[in-house]
Design an enzyme around this catalytic site. Sequence first.
Site, mmCIF file in Angstrom:
data_model
loop_
_atom_site.group_PDB
_atom_site.id
_atom_site.type_symbol
_atom_site.label_atom_id
_atom_site.label_comp_id
_atom_site.label_asym_id
_atom_site.label_seq_id
_atom_site.Cartn_x
_atom_site.Cartn_y
_atom_site.Cartn_z
ATOM 1 N N LYS A 131 -11.435 -10.820 -15.300
ATOM 2 C CA LYS A 131 -11.937 -11.033 -16.659
ATOM 3 C C LYS A 131 -11.390 -12.316 -17.304
ATOM 4 C CE LYS A 131 -14.216 -8.604 -19.801
ATOM 5 N NZ LYS A 131 -15.343 -7.735 -19.455
ATOM 6 N N GLY B 293 -22.252 -8.846 -23.490
ATOM 7 C CA GLY B 293 -20.822 -8.842 -23.191
ATOM 8 C C GLY B 293 -20.444 -10.140 -22.488
ATOM 9 N N CYS C 38 5.352 -6.071 1.578
ATOM 10 C CA CYS C 38 5.675 -4.645 1.545
ATOM 11 C C CYS C 38 5.002 -3.919 2.721
ATOM 12 C CB CYS C 38 5.312 -4.053 0.185
ATOM 13 S SG CYS C 38 6.053 -2.438 -0.079
ATOM 14 N N TYR C 39 4.006 -3.068 2.453
ATOM 15 C CA TYR C 39 3.334 -2.388 3.573
ATOM 16 C C TYR C 39 2.802 -3.417 4.566
ATOM 17 C CZ TYR C 39 0.013 0.521 6.198
ATOM 18 O OH TYR C 39 -0.667 1.171 7.193
ATOM 19 N N ASP D 62 -19.220 -10.784 -19.524
ATOM 20 C CA ASP D 62 -19.566 -10.970 -18.114
ATOM 21 C C ASP D 62 -21.036 -11.338 -17.919
ATOM 22 O OD1 ASP D 62 -17.064 -9.938 -18.127
ATOM 23 O OD2 ASP D 62 -17.616 -7.993 -17.289
ATOM 24 N N GLU E 299 4.628 -11.149 -6.005
ATOM 25 C CA GLU E 299 3.606 -11.314 -7.041
ATOM 26 C C GLU E 299 4.009 -10.730 -8.389
ATOM 27 O OE1 GLU E 299 3.649 -9.307 -4.547
ATOM 28 O OE2 GLU E 299 2.631 -7.403 -4.888
ATOM 29 N N GLY F 136 0.847 -1.194 0.000
ATOM 30 C CA GLY F 136 0.000 0.000 0.000
ATOM 31 C C GLY F 136 0.875 1.232 0.000
#
Length: 541
Positions: A397, A248, A101-102, A250, A194, A74
């Site tokens: 997606k 679409g 990290c954060y 989705d 990641e 973050g």
Amino acid sequence: MAEGAAKQVAERGQGGRMKAELGGVVVLDFGGQYTQLIARRIREQQVFSAVLPCTAPVEEIQRFEPAGIVLSGGPSSVYDSDAPKCDPKVLALGIPVLGICYGMQWITHTLGGKVEKAERREYGRAQLKVDCAGGPESSPLFAGAPSALRIWNSHGDHVRALPAGFRALGHTENAVAAMEDCKRKIYATQFHVEVKHTDRGTELLRNFLFNVCKAEPKWSGAAFIEETVEAIRTKVGSKRAICALSGGVDSTVAAVLVHRAMGDRLTNIFVNTGLLRKNEFETTLEMLRDRLKLHVIGVDASDRFLAQLKGITDPEEKRRRIGREFIAVFAEQAQKLQAGEAHGEIAYLVQGTLYPDVIESVSVKGPSATIKTHHNVGGLPEEMPFALIEPLRDLFKDEVRRIGKELGLPSEVLVKHPFPGPGLAVRLLGEVSRTHLVTLREADAIVVEEIRKAGLYEKVWQAFAVLLPIRSVGVMGDFRTYGLTVAVRVVESDDAMTADWVKLPADVLERISTRIVNEVPGVTRVVYDVSSKPPGTIEWE
Ligand code: XMP
């Protein structure tokens, strides 16, 4: 929790989650730019993962019965007055935790260690030495890794003193790069496992998932479909559902999934807003009915939408009006159906909401900022007496495309570019008029056709035309012209959160430009948009 979400949790039965969602990893979001990437990387290992805001109550986290918890990166410093925080109880649940990290800094700060401003901000590549006693093999996180790794950093603060019970696993030139407390099963890396630029990042994540969390790699498309269909069946009983279908990826995948569970007790409504692309209403309707065998009511409400948009130039006002009108049209259809319905109450509304829609629209409540109001989320459920079915709410997606493929959807649906709910209204700058819509439709069809011909359609994220209210001087034949400008936008992206403009071959650009000027009356100039996101957004409005 929003009323709709609370209803949804309640409807999912005990614990509120489906079986496929249990035993995975909950990623708590501190507002980091890579949070979604963490969730995606975990799913790539066939382990389910869901992102929750860092402020999620512990009970909500526990509903997933997670095998592990990841605390994301973050932009804040733990010393900022408004620094995002989790409930410290997440560190005492006995569930393995990985702070990134954060996340590492928050763990350190919370458990009594010391975090301080680094003299030199570490950004980009760095060299990590795994210098703990016993080397990489002595740590469940680093097992199998070499003792020197190139890693990817992005931080201004770093850990100065470890909390009691922790040991440092490795260092970069400037800072502690990783630490662990095996007893409490808390692990942390200052770098980003990641990100592809980190060597062996996937292996480190796999170590966390499988060595530490003992997660089972059981999350697959087939398992997801089977469990989702079963869960929907149990949930809806003999009631009926409606779905706002756009054609679409989705909404179509969501509708086909729900159709599997309840057959024609699902009625789909496809609204022509008058803001669709060339021939889109007719061809989509045919595909949904004839090829996918869905029960679809097509409603042509173009006039109503265009009337609402008269004189409106502000993009957010356009979105609001389109959203409002959409709800009105949809509610009327639902009422009609309800009134004429002899086969049971319509109790559910199906939406193809994806995870990125949720985060971009509701993030005002969490650490990251809302950029635009995307009208396919929010709105509908609050105002209607329906409970929500959102089978894709935790997916990205590309995962939805995989599910669609597994469901046997035609490839033309699966590879279809995303198209915004407000349609051409946000690709036509200024007031929406019928004549300008015709112009934009023709130009857009040429862009898409040429991108397809060049074999690029499936390689790019979106390709479309934007009509600018800018007139410029041209010359055609021997005449001076004074016509409109079309901007061509072609971008690459993984998830629309960031995007790069595509370096189209000059001959493709040339064909697009020549054809638009020759074939679309009123356009004298074609420009190519060379902005990336950020700072530009994908759409122009
Ligand atoms: P931006 O323009 O924010 O777009 O970079 C990111 C993705 O979202 C789509 N988009 C929308 N989708 N309603 C939608 O349903 C909207 O109002 C909206 N605005 C943008 C855009 O096409 C891109 O894929």
